[in-house]
Design a protein around this motif. Structure first.
Motif, mmCIF file in Angstrom:
data_model
loop_
_atom_site.group_PDB
_atom_site.id
_atom_site.type_symbol
_atom_site.label_atom_id
_atom_site.label_comp_id
_atom_site.label_asym_id
_atom_site.label_seq_id
_atom_site.Cartn_x
_atom_site.Cartn_y
_atom_site.Cartn_z
ATOM 1 N N ILE A 216 0.837 -1.203 0.000
ATOM 2 C CA ILE A 216 0.000 0.000 0.000
ATOM 3 C C ILE A 216 0.870 1.251 0.000
ATOM 4 O O ILE A 216 0.615 2.204 -0.749
ATOM 5 C CB ILE A 216 -0.951 -0.014 1.214
ATOM 6 C CG1 ILE A 216 -2.014 -1.105 1.028
ATOM 7 C CG2 ILE A 216 -1.598 1.350 1.415
ATOM 8 C CD1 ILE A 216 -2.864 -1.350 2.254
ATOM 9 N N LYS A 217 1.907 1.260 0.813
ATOM 10 C CA LYS A 217 2.790 2.423 0.877
ATOM 11 C C LYS A 217 3.512 2.633 -0.447
ATOM 12 O O LYS A 217 3.653 3.768 -0.924
ATOM 13 C CB LYS A 217 3.799 2.238 2.016
ATOM 14 C CG LYS A 217 4.625 3.487 2.298
ATOM 15 C CD LYS A 217 3.750 4.642 2.743
ATOM 16 C CE LYS A 217 4.575 5.884 3.038
ATOM 17 N NZ LYS A 217 3.728 7.048 3.375
ATOM 18 N N ASP A 218 3.951 1.553 -1.060
ATOM 19 C CA ASP A 218 4.659 1.662 -2.340
ATOM 20 C C ASP A 218 3.748 2.190 -3.450
ATOM 21 O O ASP A 218 4.191 2.933 -4.331
ATOM 22 C CB ASP A 218 5.227 0.302 -2.751
ATOM 23 C CG ASP A 218 6.543 -0.006 -2.052
ATOM 24 O OD1 ASP A 218 7.029 0.866 -1.297
ATOM 25 O OD2 ASP A 218 7.074 -1.113 -2.265
ATOM 26 N N ILE A 219 2.494 1.802 -3.415
ATOM 27 C CA ILE A 219 1.557 2.285 -4.438
ATOM 28 C C ILE A 219 1.285 3.770 -4.239
ATOM 29 O O ILE A 219 1.188 4.533 -5.215
ATOM 30 C CB ILE A 219 0.260 1.445 -4.415
ATOM 31 C CG1 ILE A 219 0.560 0.058 -4.965
ATOM 32 C CG2 ILE A 219 -0.846 2.122 -5.225
ATOM 33 C CD1 ILE A 219 -0.528 -0.951 -4.766
ATOM 34 N N GLU A 220 1.183 4.202 -3.006
ATOM 35 C CA GLU A 220 1.011 5.628 -2.741
ATOM 36 C C GLU A 220 2.198 6.424 -3.298
ATOM 37 O O GLU A 220 2.031 7.487 -3.901
ATOM 38 C CB GLU A 220 0.879 5.867 -1.231
ATOM 39 C CG GLU A 220 0.611 7.314 -0.867
ATOM 40 C CD GLU A 220 0.480 7.520 0.631
ATOM 41 O OE1 GLU A 220 0.034 8.611 1.030
ATOM 42 O OE2 GLU A 220 0.830 6.605 1.407
ATOM 43 N N THR A 221 3.391 5.889 -3.129
ATOM 44 C CA THR A 221 4.591 6.550 -3.653
ATOM 45 C C THR A 221 4.615 6.505 -5.178
ATOM 46 O O THR A 221 4.996 7.489 -5.833
ATOM 47 C CB THR A 221 5.850 5.880 -3.088
ATOM 48 O OG1 THR A 221 5.833 5.968 -1.660
ATOM 49 C CG2 THR A 221 7.112 6.530 -3.631
ATOM 50 N N LEU A 222 4.225 5.374 -5.742
ATOM 51 C CA LEU A 222 4.224 5.220 -7.199
ATOM 52 C C LEU A 222 3.414 6.312 -7.873
ATOM 53 O O LEU A 222 3.786 6.815 -8.942
ATOM 54 C CB LEU A 222 3.661 3.840 -7.566
ATOM 55 C CG LEU A 222 3.535 3.517 -9.059
ATOM 56 C CD1 LEU A 222 4.909 3.463 -9.717
ATOM 57 C CD2 LEU A 222 2.797 2.195 -9.253
ATOM 58 N N ASN A 223 2.315 6.721 -7.266
ATOM 59 C CA ASN A 223 1.449 7.731 -7.872
ATOM 60 C C ASN A 223 2.154 9.076 -8.051
ATOM 61 O O ASN A 223 1.708 9.900 -8.859
ATOM 62 C CB ASN A 223 0.188 7.929 -7.031
ATOM 63 C CG ASN A 223 -0.812 8.839 -7.707
ATOM 64 O OD1 ASN A 223 -1.214 8.603 -8.844
ATOM 65 N ND2 ASN A 223 -1.197 9.910 -7.024
ATOM 66 N N THR A 224 3.244 9.298 -7.351
ATOM 67 C CA THR A 224 3.982 10.563 -7.478
ATOM 68 C C THR A 224 5.060 10.503 -8.551
ATOM 69 O O THR A 224 5.728 11.516 -8.808
ATOM 70 C CB THR A 224 4.652 10.935 -6.142
ATOM 71 O OG1 THR A 224 5.698 9.984 -5.848
ATOM 72 C CG2 THR A 224 3.639 10.933 -5.006
ATOM 73 N N CYS A 225 5.217 9.359 -9.193
ATOM 74 C CA CYS A 225 6.365 9.153 -10.087
ATOM 75 C C CYS A 225 6.027 9.172 -11.570
ATOM 76 O O CYS A 225 6.921 9.039 -12.415
ATOM 77 C CB CYS A 225 7.031 7.810 -9.763
ATOM 78 S SG CYS A 225 7.650 7.691 -8.075
ATOM 79 N N PHE A 226 4.759 9.327 -11.924
ATOM 80 C CA PHE A 226 4.376 9.246 -13.333
ATOM 81 C C PHE A 226 4.779 10.505 -14.092
ATOM 82 O O PHE A 226 4.855 11.602 -13.522
ATOM 83 C CB PHE A 226 2.871 9.007 -13.466
ATOM 84 C CG PHE A 226 2.419 7.713 -12.857
ATOM 85 C CD1 PHE A 226 3.012 6.518 -13.210
ATOM 86 C CD2 PHE A 226 1.400 7.694 -11.910
ATOM 87 C CE1 PHE A 226 2.595 5.326 -12.646
ATOM 88 C CE2 PHE A 226 0.978 6.510 -11.340
ATOM 89 C CZ PHE A 226 1.583 5.322 -11.714
ATOM 90 N N LYS A 227 5.016 10.358 -15.399
ATOM 91 C CA LYS A 227 5.484 11.447 -16.240
ATOM 92 C C LYS A 227 4.385 11.931 -17.181
ATOM 93 O O LYS A 227 3.573 11.150 -17.658
ATOM 94 C CB LYS A 227 6.702 10.997 -17.044
ATOM 95 C CG LYS A 227 7.911 10.652 -16.174
ATOM 96 C CD LYS A 227 9.094 10.209 -17.005
ATOM 97 C CE LYS A 227 10.291 9.885 -16.117
ATOM 98 N NZ LYS A 227 11.470 9.422 -16.908
ATOM 99 N N ASP A 228 4.399 13.213 -17.459
ATOM 100 C CA ASP A 228 3.450 13.855 -18.365
ATOM 101 C C ASP A 228 3.803 13.481 -19.802
ATOM 102 O O ASP A 228 4.961 13.560 -20.209
ATOM 103 C CB ASP A 228 3.533 15.370 -18.174
ATOM 104 C CG ASP A 228 2.374 16.119 -18.816
ATOM 105 O OD1 ASP A 228 2.001 15.765 -19.952
ATOM 106 O OD2 ASP A 228 1.859 17.062 -18.193
ATOM 107 N N ASP A 229 2.795 13.069 -20.586
ATOM 108 C CA ASP A 229 3.052 12.686 -21.979
ATOM 109 C C ASP A 229 2.882 13.844 -22.961
ATOM 110 O O ASP A 229 3.066 13.676 -24.164
ATOM 111 C CB ASP A 229 2.148 11.524 -22.400
ATOM 112 C CG ASP A 229 0.673 11.916 -22.481
ATOM 113 O OD1 ASP A 229 0.323 13.024 -22.024
ATOM 114 O OD2 ASP A 229 -0.128 11.114 -22.994
#
Length: 404
Positions: A216-229
């Motif tokens: 759960i914690k890793d998924i919360e962090t993952l949401n901050t890592c995506f890049k704008d296309d």
């Protein structure tokens, strides 16, 4: 063919009382997913009244009204199911009875998405009265099950009914904009497995909920890592559900699963989204399984048409011929160009364009912030503008696109 845009506006205005009454009628009919049958029959009645050439209810329960006999087939879509009204205490009026004043019509589905249906049906009346359907066959679709599984209805319409229009107009609310795409989405399940034991001695077992905690914690962090296309912005992921099992409340949990709502931009795919979850260190350490949900619920007719809960991204450029056509019509009707931008939510375009490559544009009455919101309402002037736009696009398509 020379189209008189002022006459289209005048005709639309002359039918407003009938259009508003029709919308109030269909808002008053409950049409949650799997319960759309009664509203389909009311729409059929109105389609026949305004002069559609043929009205068909397909085996899934979608209603398809045909107008015109031209060789160029175009479609307009509005889903006729709604979400539920939620906590009735949040409503200031009865969600089915609704209300009407000089400016607005209120009620469940008035914006999402029955307003679009009212405008489409009366666009056909305008087109018929003005004899503007000589070169096209317009198919107005009232689609079902969209709220539970967007695009499933059009998977069936294209793959089983065999309807493959040259383009489609989606009539979801657009806030007066022309919409040219949307992020896709995928529904993912992550499951951890444990070993149950008596709650008085938890060290004897393996608690599946504890294994899920770091995920759960890793998924919360993952949401901050995506890049704008550069087209649809960033993807996103959020946890929408969490559940677990245990032999009793006095035992260690032996399984736990979470549901993820993953939104995808144009650079991301279903497989890349699944792999990014599978490759999280916490997922690997926990030995968690990661898979895609499937949808397997019958329509109100009893027909079952299964699909994966994957809804592809789609977008057409602002200089696409359909965006240009729609904006020319907007300018001719209202004296200004409209903003062109994607929707923030998902639509039936995931199947029409996303799966099958049939170009789509969106223009619909109502505001996005009214969707799935208590005290939902739509604006009368937007219903009329949408009706005029639909009639204008259908009547100028051949000249502006086909024969250009």
């Amino acid at each position: 063919m020379k189209v008189n845009f002022n006459e289209i506006l005048a005709k639309t205005e002359s039918y407003k009382s009938e259009m508003f009454k029709f919308l109030r009628d269909i808002v008053a009919i409950e049409s949650f997913d799997g319960k759309e049958g009664a509203v389909v029959l009311r729409i059929k009645e109105e389609m026949e009244k305004v002069g559609f050439d043929k009205v068909v209810i397909d085996p899934m329960g979608n209603i398809l009204g045909y107008a015109g006999t031209g060789e160029h087939i175009i479609a307009m879509d509005g889903h006729i199911d709604t979400v539920t009204y939620g906590d009735i205490e949040n409503w200031k009026f009865n969600p089915f009875e609704g209300y009407e004043d000089e400016e607005c019509i209120g009620g469940l589905g008035s914006t999402d998405q029955k307003g679009g249906m009212a405008s489409m049906v009366y666009a056909v009346k305008v087109l018929k009265e003005m004899n503007l359907l000589n070169e096209v066959t317009l198919v107005v679709v009232g689609s079902v099950q969209e709220e539970d599984c967007d695009g499933l209805c059009w998977q069936y319409i294209i793959e089983q009914d065999g309807l493959k229009p040259e383009f489609a107009i989606l009539t979801e609310p657009t806030d007066g904009k022309i919409c040219n795409g949307q992020r896709g989405r995928i529904e993912i399940r992550v499951k951890t497995h444990g070993v149950s034991c008596h709650g008085s001695s938890p060290e004897r077992g393996e608690n599946a909920v504890y294994k899920m905690a770091s995920i759960i914690k890793d998924i919360e962090t993952l949401n901050t890592c995506f890049k704008d296309d550069g087209l649809l912005g960033k993807g996103s992921v959020t946890i929408s559900e969490i559940s677990s099992t245990s032999p009793s409340r006095c035992a260690v949990s032996d399984s736990c699963w979470i549901s993820l709502d993953r939104r995808m931009n144009s650079k991301e795919t279903a497989e890349s989204c699944l792999e990014e979850i599978r490759n999280l260190p916490s997922v690997k350490v926990a030995g968690a399984t990661v898979d895609m949900y499937k949808y397997a619920e019958p329509s109100y007719t009893g027909l079952l048409y299964e699909t994966e809960k994957f809804y592809p991204t789609w977008i057409i450029p602002e200089n696409h011929e359909l965006c240009i056509l729609a904006n020319k019509c907007h300018d001719n009707l209202f004296g200004s160009k409209a903003v062109v931008k994607p929707w923030i939510f998902s639509t039936n375009g995931v199947s029409i364009m996303g799966r099958h490559g049939i170009p789509c544009i969106g223009y619909g009455p109502g505001h996005e912030d009214q969707a799935h919101f208590p005290n939902e309402r739509t604006w009368k002037n937007e219903l009329l503008k949408a009706c005029a736009m639909y009639a204008s696009i259908a009547s100028t398509y051949v000249d502006e696109v086909v024969n250009k």
